[in-house]
Design a protein around this motif. Structure first.
Motif, PDB file in Angstrom:
ATOM      1  N   LEU A 215       0.837  -1.207   0.000  1.00  0.00           N
ATOM      2  CA  LEU A 215       0.000   0.000   0.000  1.00  0.00           C
ATOM      3  C   LEU A 215       0.866   1.249   0.000  1.00  0.00           C
ATOM      4  CD1 LEU A 215      -2.946   1.010   0.173  1.00  0.00           C
ATOM      5  CD2 LEU A 215      -2.693   1.042   2.656  1.00  0.00           C
ATOM      6  N   SER A 216       1.974   1.222   0.742  1.00  0.00           N
ATOM      7  CA  SER A 216       2.855   2.389   0.829  1.00  0.00           C
ATOM      8  C   SER A 216       3.584   2.675  -0.480  1.00  0.00           C
ATOM      9  CB  SER A 216       3.884   2.181   1.944  1.00  0.00           C
ATOM     10  OG  SER A 216       4.844   1.204   1.580  1.00  0.00           O
TER      11      SER A 216
ATOM     12  N   ILE B  72      -2.324   8.110   2.319  1.00  0.00           N
ATOM     13  CA  ILE B  72      -1.755   6.755   2.342  1.00  0.00           C
ATOM     14  C   ILE B  72      -0.357   6.799   2.935  1.00  0.00           C
ATOM     15  CG2 ILE B  72      -0.828   4.904   0.880  1.00  0.00           C
ATOM     16  CD1 ILE B  72      -3.227   5.255  -0.943  1.00  0.00           C
ATOM     17  N   ASP B  73       0.412   7.805   2.524  1.00  0.00           N
ATOM     18  CA  ASP B  73       1.762   7.970   3.069  1.00  0.00           C
ATOM     19  C   ASP B  73       1.728   8.196   4.567  1.00  0.00           C
ATOM     20  OD1 ASP B  73       3.947   7.515   1.454  1.00  0.00           O
ATOM     21  OD2 ASP B  73       3.794   9.438   0.434  1.00  0.00           O
TER      22      ASP B  73
ATOM     23  N   LEU C 178      11.907   8.199   6.987  1.00  0.00           N
ATOM     24  CA  LEU C 178      12.337   9.601   6.931  1.00  0.00           C
ATOM     25  C   LEU C 178      11.706  10.432   5.811  1.00  0.00           C
ATOM     26  CD1 LEU C 178      16.140   9.362   7.808  1.00  0.00           C
ATOM     27  CD2 LEU C 178      14.261  10.177   9.243  1.00  0.00           C
ATOM     28  N   PRO C 179      11.462   9.881   4.604  1.00  0.00           N
ATOM     29  CA  PRO C 179      10.902  10.726   3.527  1.00  0.00           C
ATOM     30  C   PRO C 179       9.576  11.377   3.843  1.00  0.00           C
ATOM     31  CG  PRO C 179      11.816   8.717   2.601  1.00  0.00           C
ATOM     32  CD  PRO C 179      11.841   8.559   4.098  1.00  0.00           C
ATOM     33  N   ILE C 180       8.879  10.946   4.906  1.00  0.00           N
ATOM     34  CA  ILE C 180       7.610  11.582   5.241  1.00  0.00           C
ATOM     35  C   ILE C 180       7.812  13.051   5.590  1.00  0.00           C
ATOM     36  CG2 ILE C 180       7.666  11.125   7.715  1.00  0.00           C
ATOM     37  CD1 ILE C 180       4.622  10.876   5.361  1.00  0.00           C
TER      38      ILE C 180
ATOM     39  N   ILE D 278      13.958   7.071  -1.841  1.00  0.00           N
ATOM     40  CA  ILE D 278      14.365   6.314  -0.666  1.00  0.00           C
ATOM     41  C   ILE D 278      13.223   5.444  -0.156  1.00  0.00           C
ATOM     42  CG2 ILE D 278      15.181   6.492   1.723  1.00  0.00           C
ATOM     43  CD1 ILE D 278      16.657   8.991   0.982  1.00  0.00           C
ATOM     44  N   ARG D 279      11.984   5.862  -0.471  1.00  0.00           N
ATOM     45  CA  ARG D 279      10.844   5.072  -0.013  1.00  0.00           C
ATOM     46  C   ARG D 279      10.821   3.680  -0.642  1.00  0.00           C
ATOM     47  NH1 ARG D 279       5.748   8.979  -0.631  1.00  0.00           N
ATOM     48  NH2 ARG D 279       7.013   9.844  -2.292  1.00  0.00           N
ATOM     49  N   LEU D 280      11.573   3.514  -1.714  1.00  0.00           N
ATOM     50  CA  LEU D 280      11.668   2.185  -2.329  1.00  0.00           C
ATOM     51  C   LEU D 280      12.325   1.184  -1.386  1.00  0.00           C
ATOM     52  CD1 LEU D 280      12.731   3.151  -5.965  1.00  0.00           C
ATOM     53  CD2 LEU D 280      10.528   2.228  -5.249  1.00  0.00           C
ATOM     54  N   LEU D 281      13.036   1.707  -0.363  1.00  0.00           N
ATOM     55  CA  LEU D 281      13.644   0.815   0.625  1.00  0.00           C
ATOM     56  C   LEU D 281      12.578   0.021   1.383  1.00  0.00           C
ATOM     57  CD1 LEU D 281      16.449   3.108   2.114  1.00  0.00           C
ATOM     58  CD2 LEU D 281      16.756   1.108   0.660  1.00  0.00           C
TER      59      LEU D 281
END
Length: 255
Positions: free
Chosen positions: A31-32, A48-49, A96-98, A115-118
């Motif tokens: 979902l993220s 969603i984030d 952290l990207p939030i 970075i959210r791909l992590l």
């Protein structure tokens, strides 16, 4: 209480009662990733984030609070060292990207979106078959490293040969303007990808290309065989362990 929470958030081969938590977190991870499927910013994706990141933050805090149950240290050192674990670092970076949304001044750091791909890395923690693959890679690391070194050596040597043969045979480099162009070609050939944007035009170059392609198939097949055998061994070992634990549990109940 804390031990039960540890069994809930940390994968356990011995206890399957909390598998539901892993599946919930897998769903949250997927979902993220939905907002990353478009470059447009939608209000729904922003929420969603917020929600998924909040869940990740709670998960991170809970794992930190039960760190001593998954560490060789059973005192304050377990909590002090937890943030430096590879899995914990990945979790923190995925959270952290939030701040791109919460702190306006951070919006200039658009690359942080990637970075959210992590968060994909979290799947290796929650999904059992991926855990098995990680264990196989860990146990077969030395053999796989040998194969990788051999493949890199073969790529560099083949590229060097092709780079010089093409020039000597035609009097012009054609597609192989630099040695790194030849390395790119050799890598594509070895892995049997063959994009076709760089290729030899001389007779000698084509002969080398055919040999490289045939040898490449053999080299690429080596890791596949090693991982397949390792995967089967790991699965058999886990089944044997589960069988022994079930027998021990039955004996305990009988007494």
């Amino acid at each position: 209480m804390l031990e039960r929470i540890n069994n809930l958030v940390n994968y356990s081969l011995d206890d399957k009662r909390y598998d539901w938590y892993d599946w919930v977190m897998i769903a949250v991870v997927f979902l993220s990733l939905i907002p990353l499927t478009t470059h447009n910013e939608y209000a729904a994706f922003k929420y969603i984030d917020y929600v998924t990141t909040a869940i990740f933050v709670v998960d991170y805090i809970i794992r930190w609070s039960v760190a001593k149950y998954s560490s060789k240290h059973k005192d304050w050192r377990a909590y002090a060292l937890y943030p430096f674990r590879v899995s914990a670092i990945i979790d923190l970076l995925s959270i952290l990207p939030i701040f791109l949304y919460l702190v306006p001044s951070f919006k200039v750091l658009r690359s942080w979106r990637v970075i959210r791909l992590l968060r994909v890395g979290r799947l290796f923690r929650y999904y059992d078959p991926l855990q098995v693959i990680i264990d196989v890679f860990r146990k077969k690391a030395e053999v796989l490293l040998t194969v990788v070194c051999f493949a890199v050596f073969y790529i560099l040597i083949t590229a060097l040969i092709m780079f010089n043969v093409e020039y000597e045979s035609t009097g012009d480099s054609h597609f192989f303007d630099t040695y790194w162009d030849a390395v790119y070609w050799a890598t594509c050939t070895l892995t049997t990808v063959g994009y076709g944007d760089i290729y030899p035009v001389s007779a000698w170059g084509r002969a080398i290309s055919m040999i490289s392609a045939v040898v490449g198939i053999a080299i690429i097949a080596l890791p596949s065989g090693i991982l397949t055998a390792g995967y089967m061994d790991e699965m058999n070992e886990r089944k044997k362990r589960e069988s022994e634990e079930a027998t021990t549990l039955d004996d305990g109940k009988a007494r």
